[in-house]
Design an enzyme around this catalytic site. Structure first.
Site, PDB file in Angstrom:
ATOM      1  N   ARG A 215       0.833  -1.217   0.000  1.00  0.00           N
ATOM      2  CA  ARG A 215       0.000   0.000   0.000  1.00  0.00           C
ATOM      3  C   ARG A 215       0.862   1.260   0.000  1.00  0.00           C
ATOM      4  O   ARG A 215       0.521   2.274   0.615  1.00  0.00           O
ATOM      5  CB  ARG A 215      -0.954   0.028   1.195  1.00  0.00           C
ATOM      6  N   ASN A 257       2.346  -7.652   7.511  1.00  0.00           N
ATOM      7  CA  ASN A 257       2.474  -8.972   6.883  1.00  0.00           C
ATOM      8  C   ASN A 257       3.978  -9.214   6.790  1.00  0.00           C
ATOM      9  O   ASN A 257       4.605  -8.988   5.769  1.00  0.00           O
ATOM     10  CB  ASN A 257       1.822  -8.965   5.500  1.00  0.00           C
ATOM     11  N   LYS A 334       0.196  -8.930  13.809  1.00  0.00           N
ATOM     12  CA  LYS A 334      -1.048  -9.192  13.078  1.00  0.00           C
ATOM     13  C   LYS A 334      -1.238 -10.699  13.153  1.00  0.00           C
ATOM     14  O   LYS A 334      -0.456 -11.453  12.572  1.00  0.00           O
ATOM     15  CB  LYS A 334      -0.888  -8.730  11.632  1.00  0.00           C
ATOM     16  N   GLU A 338      -6.110 -12.572   7.604  1.00  0.00           N
ATOM     17  CA  GLU A 338      -5.714 -12.634   6.201  1.00  0.00           C
ATOM     18  C   GLU A 338      -4.620 -13.689   5.992  1.00  0.00           C
ATOM     19  O   GLU A 338      -3.587 -13.435   5.379  1.00  0.00           O
ATOM     20  CB  GLU A 338      -5.280 -11.250   5.699  1.00  0.00           C
ATOM     21  N   ASP A 415     -12.306  -0.804   7.177  1.00  0.00           N
ATOM     22  CA  ASP A 415     -10.917  -0.812   6.722  1.00  0.00           C
ATOM     23  C   ASP A 415     -10.489   0.507   6.089  1.00  0.00           C
ATOM     24  O   ASP A 415     -10.171   0.528   4.912  1.00  0.00           O
ATOM     25  CB  ASP A 415     -10.716  -1.956   5.713  1.00  0.00           C
ATOM     26  N   GLU A 437      -5.242   2.908  15.093  1.00  0.00           N
ATOM     27  CA  GLU A 437      -4.406   2.848  13.892  1.00  0.00           C
ATOM     28  C   GLU A 437      -5.097   3.667  12.813  1.00  0.00           C
ATOM     29  O   GLU A 437      -6.223   3.376  12.423  1.00  0.00           O
ATOM     30  CB  GLU A 437      -4.236   1.397  13.442  1.00  0.00           C
ATOM     31  N   GLU A 443      -4.634   4.280   0.916  1.00  0.00           N
ATOM     32  CA  GLU A 443      -5.076   3.055   0.249  1.00  0.00           C
ATOM     33  C   GLU A 443      -6.496   3.195  -0.326  1.00  0.00           C
ATOM     34  O   GLU A 443      -6.745   2.843  -1.468  1.00  0.00           O
ATOM     35  CB  GLU A 443      -5.027   1.886   1.242  1.00  0.00           C
ATOM     36  N   GLU A 565     -14.728  12.082  -1.025  1.00  0.00           N
ATOM     37  CA  GLU A 565     -15.844  11.279  -0.526  1.00  0.00           C
ATOM     38  C   GLU A 565     -17.062  11.430  -1.453  1.00  0.00           C
ATOM     39  O   GLU A 565     -17.740  10.450  -1.779  1.00  0.00           O
ATOM     40  CB  GLU A 565     -16.183  11.817   0.872  1.00  0.00           C
TER      41      GLU A 565
HETATM   42  C1  GCU Z   1      -5.982  -4.059   4.462  1.00  0.00           C
HETATM   43  C2  GCU Z   1      -4.919  -3.853   3.425  1.00  0.00           C
HETATM   44  C3  GCU Z   1      -3.812  -4.861   3.540  1.00  0.00           C
HETATM   45  C4  GCU Z   1      -3.273  -4.867   4.964  1.00  0.00           C
HETATM   46  C5  GCU Z   1      -4.407  -5.074   5.941  1.00  0.00           C
HETATM   47  C6  GCU Z   1      -3.952  -4.920   7.374  1.00  0.00           C
HETATM   48  O1  GCU Z   1      -6.673  -5.218   4.213  1.00  0.00           O
HETATM   49  O2  GCU Z   1      -5.500  -3.919   2.151  1.00  0.00           O
HETATM   50  O3  GCU Z   1      -2.790  -4.536   2.624  1.00  0.00           O
HETATM   51  O4  GCU Z   1      -2.338  -5.857   5.118  1.00  0.00           O
HETATM   52  O5  GCU Z   1      -5.413  -4.101   5.734  1.00  0.00           O
HETATM   53  O6  GCU Z   1      -4.067  -3.808   7.859  1.00  0.00           O
HETATM   54  O7  GCU Z   1      -3.503  -5.863   7.984  1.00  0.00           O
END
Ligand code: GCU
Length: 731
Positions: A215, A257, A334, A338, A415, A437, A443, A565
């Site tokens: 991002r 990630n 995290k 995901e 998000d 956060e 993004e 927006e």
């Molecule tokens: C969103 C984002 C991801 C990121 C995730 C997160 O989904 O698109 O790129 O990893 O948030 O904040 O963990």
């Protein structure tokens, strides 16, 4: 070169023709008389080309000759501080860099001690001279990392004192003084004090080991792990300076990630080199880790946080990290999201997972930043509405997290969409340290193509009243107060922002996006600052103090979020961007999961607990007072109406027009509004430098094309779905 900046405008404030002799005194300590700086003034704005690299720390020559004279009288030389203290040394070096630029002189004189008027002296109560001045004037600073800048008299000499509670406080005070001078704020009787309202002011970089940035829209990572620990330029140091200048005290250097490389013994010396630079600016370094590091790096057969081998592995790893990086802040995690490993896989709760790290980090004063973003399998058993899941998942664990765990929660339940309600977790977690956060990188807010001033968005969230019953009659329980620990007590407070910085020349691809980085830091320090205070200071420091410049650029920034927006997701209707890339419009997927729902009956999602038929009851996660307000379509704040209700297209809104006509007006008017921003910027020709002017004009051209794409796509979509024709004509 600052010395070579060409003179753009010369305005004489007096009827007398006054010859300005360029202010290049090497003898800057020369004492001027009061009359001198009260006489005829010459105002000169510097407009030499700039790339944007210097951000808001340009230290361009002050525009008023009188102001320079006065500043040189009060702050004419710097008393050399204790250079063995690296943060104080950084403050001192910043003055040696900043003051000459501001005064338009070669260098600022320094002295070992105060021997005449015009001294600037900096330090903490542990510095004998500083302590003596402080005690003689009954001055002290007690708030953590706070500072006081005060004009005092020592043996008949005018002296400016920067007194910090800590070395970092001295550095923050120094940046403040440079801000005061850069913005040409009156210094006659300096008496300014401040201290951060949030303990952990964190920048989260989503940088990857290979140099890419998740991002990221501003080039590649500023870290080159192939060459580190060797650094070929000062970019990392300038990055640290810029962050410290707005009060950021922690930087998590890698993507949530994460890769295991950042804690791999083989590479720790590289990370340590970065940490060392940060340390000089009072910044602690944090690392995002993968929960499964023990098996991936340590070859253990499990990552179960209650397994004794796993605990031992983390203890050893943490000891090793602190050995290499004494200013290590802690881990960002995290988990179970995901596709990433987490405690759920081992039958453990997130409190159990986070607390294991908390115990490991506690002896070093470290923290664990545990993300409340759990998407995927672990959340699958919860509500179908993805926006309800965070609360359902974490609320049962309230009170179970240790004191050095901070639950890091995105501002909204979805998000980082253009607008969302504030996440209900902030009101619901009464016995947990709740940190926020925010997303500085855009993004979902136009990336590097659209200007979107996020300070406006963040202030909207920070001022959002969660209507809790905290016993303080009449005082709104705003998100800002919650984050400061003023509603529920918190052992640790945190505001984090996902960075928008890359290695492009101006750090941020959209030049005006630098304001988002700056504004984030300022709000992390003090969430109660107003948008105007932040914006005007930024414009003055980044461009100049010319009134037209300040007003024009500020106005452009103020309107940009709501404009974005209006053409992408009006009335908080949800996610309208392509899954792939999150930039262009895609209205083909609509499943209620924070995406949009538009049909011939109306627009929006029934996330309330009163509508008949399909609804997701999200409002029950808020306080009863707020829930009642949101549940009723007549009292739900209009800007959130489509988040909580499926609103009839023909509903008459507070401005007397129907919902759909308001939506069409926003969509039809957007391209023209972008053109207007471009015209406004063009009007600054000659008042700001050409190079940055050209960059901004080009940025608006790109945004114009994008706004046309959005506008056309959205109008077509709304006409098809609502069966109401768009009759609004562009002006
Ligand atoms: C969103 C984002 C991801 C990121 C995730 C997160 O989904 O698109 O790129 O990893 O948030 O904040 O963990």
């Amino acid at each position: 070169m600052k010395m070579l900046r060409r003179i753009a405008t010369i305005l004489l404030s007096s009827l007398f023709l006054f010859q300005f002799a360029a202010c290049k005194n090497t003898e800057a300590a020369t004492i001027t008389t009061t009359a001198e700086w009260e006489g005829p003034d010459v105002i000169t704005y510097t407009t030499a080309d700039e790339s944007g690299y210097d951000l808001w720390l340009r230290y361009a020559q002050i525009s008023s000759t009188n102001y320079i004279k006065k500043a040189q009288h009060y702050i004419g030389y710097v008393v050399t501080p204790d250079a063995s203290r690296q943060v104080i040394d950084s403050a001192y070096k910043e003055l040696l860099r900043g003051l000459p630029g501001l005064y338009g002189i070669e260098s600022i004189p320094t002295a070992e001690k105060i021997d005449k008027t015009g001294a600037l002296i900096l330090g903490t109560a542990s510095d004998p001279t500083v302590a003596e001045i402080a005690s003689a004037n009954e001055l002290s600073v007690t708030d953590k990392d706070g500072y006081l800048i005060k004009k005092v008299t020592v043996d008949g000499n005018d002296v400016t004192l920067i007194l910090g509670e800590s070395d970092s406080g001295v550095l923050y005070g120094t940046f403040k003084l440079l801000e005061i001078l850069s913005t040409e704020t009156d210094i006659s009787d300096l008496n300014v004090s401040d201290a951060p309202k949030i303990q952990w002011r964190v920048l989260n970089q989503l940088d990857n080991w290979d140099g890419s940035i998740e991002r990221g829209y501003s080039g590649k990572s500023i870290y080159d792990w192939t060459t580190l620990p060797k650094m070929n330029d000062t970019r990392i140091e300038d990055f640290a300076r810029a962050n410290a200048s707005v009060g950021i005290n922690t930087i998590v250097i890698n993507n949530v990630n994460s890769s295991t490389n950042y804690i791999d013994t083989r590479y720790l010396n590289k990370v340590a080199a970065v940490a060392k630079v940060f340390g000089r600016y009072g910044i602690r370094l944090g690392i995002s880790i993968t929960f499964d590091a023990p098996s991936r790096l340590g070859k253990l057969s499990t990552n179960d946080p209650l397994n004794k081998d796993v605990i031992k592995w983390w203890e050893d790893k943490t000891a090793e990290i602190y050995e290499a990086i004494p200013n290590f802040a802690g881990y960002l995690v995290k988990a179970d999201s995901e596709g990433r490993d987490g405690p759920s896989k081992y039958g453990r709760t997130h409190a159990e997972g986070a607390n294991m790290f908390a115990d490991v980090l506690a002896p070093y004063g470290g923290i664990i930043m545990w993300r409340a973003f759990v998407y995927g399998e672990a959340a699958n058993k919860l509500s179908d509405d993805i926006c309800n899941q965070g609360y359902e998942f974490f609320k049962p664990m309230d009170g179970e997290f240790k004191d050095n765990v901070i639950l890091q929660c995105k501002n909204g339940p979805r998000d980082f969409l253009p607008r969302e309600p504030v996440s209900p977790l902030f009101g619901g977690m009464k016995d947990t340290n709740m940190g926020i956060e925010l997303q500085i990188t855009q993004e979902y807010t136009g990336q590097d193509v659209n200007l979107c001033y996020l300070v406006s968005q963040w202030k909207y969230y920070l001022n959002f009243d969660l209507m809790l019953d905290d016993g303080a009659e009449g005082v709104p329980t705003t998100l800002s107060r919650i984050l400061q620990g003023n509603v529920y007590s918190q052992a640790n407070t945190l505001v984090a922002g996902v960075s928008n910085v890359g290695d492009c020349e101006a750090w941020n691809d959209g030049l005006l996006s630098q304001a988002n980085w700056y504004g984030f830091g300022r709000l992390a320090w003090d969430p109660d600052l107003t948008e105007e205070e932040i914006t005007e200071t930024w414009v003055k420091m980044t461009f100049n103090t010319n009134e037209d410049v300040v007003n024009t650029i500020s106005d452009i920034l103020y309107g940009s979020w709501e404009l974005y927006e209006a053409y992408t997701s009006p009335y908080s209707m949800g996610m309208t961007v392509k899954v792939d890339g999150h930039l262009d419009p895609d209205l083909s997927y609509r499943n209620g999961n924070g995406t949009i729902s538009v049909n011939r009956f109306g627009v929006g999602n029934n996330r309330n607990s009163t509508s008949k038929g399909n609804r997701t009851d999200a409002t029950v996660q808020y306080s009863p007072r707020l829930a009642a307000l949101l549940n009723d379509i007549d009292t739900c704040p209009e800007e959130l109406i489509c988040w909580f209700h499926h609103v009839p297209s023909k509903r008459v809104m507070s401005n007397g027009k129907t919902l759909i006509d308001n939506i069409y007006e926003g969509l039809v008017g957007a391209p023209q509004a972008v053109k207007d921003m471009k015209t406004a910027i063009s009007s600054l020709e000659g008042k700001i430098d050409d190079q940055r002017l050209r960059i901004m004009l080009k940025d608006f051209d790109e945004q114009y094309d994008h706004s046309v794409l959005w506008s056309e796509t959205m109008i077509k979509f709304f006409e098809q779905q609502t069966k109401v024709e768009c009759t609004v004509k562009s002006k």
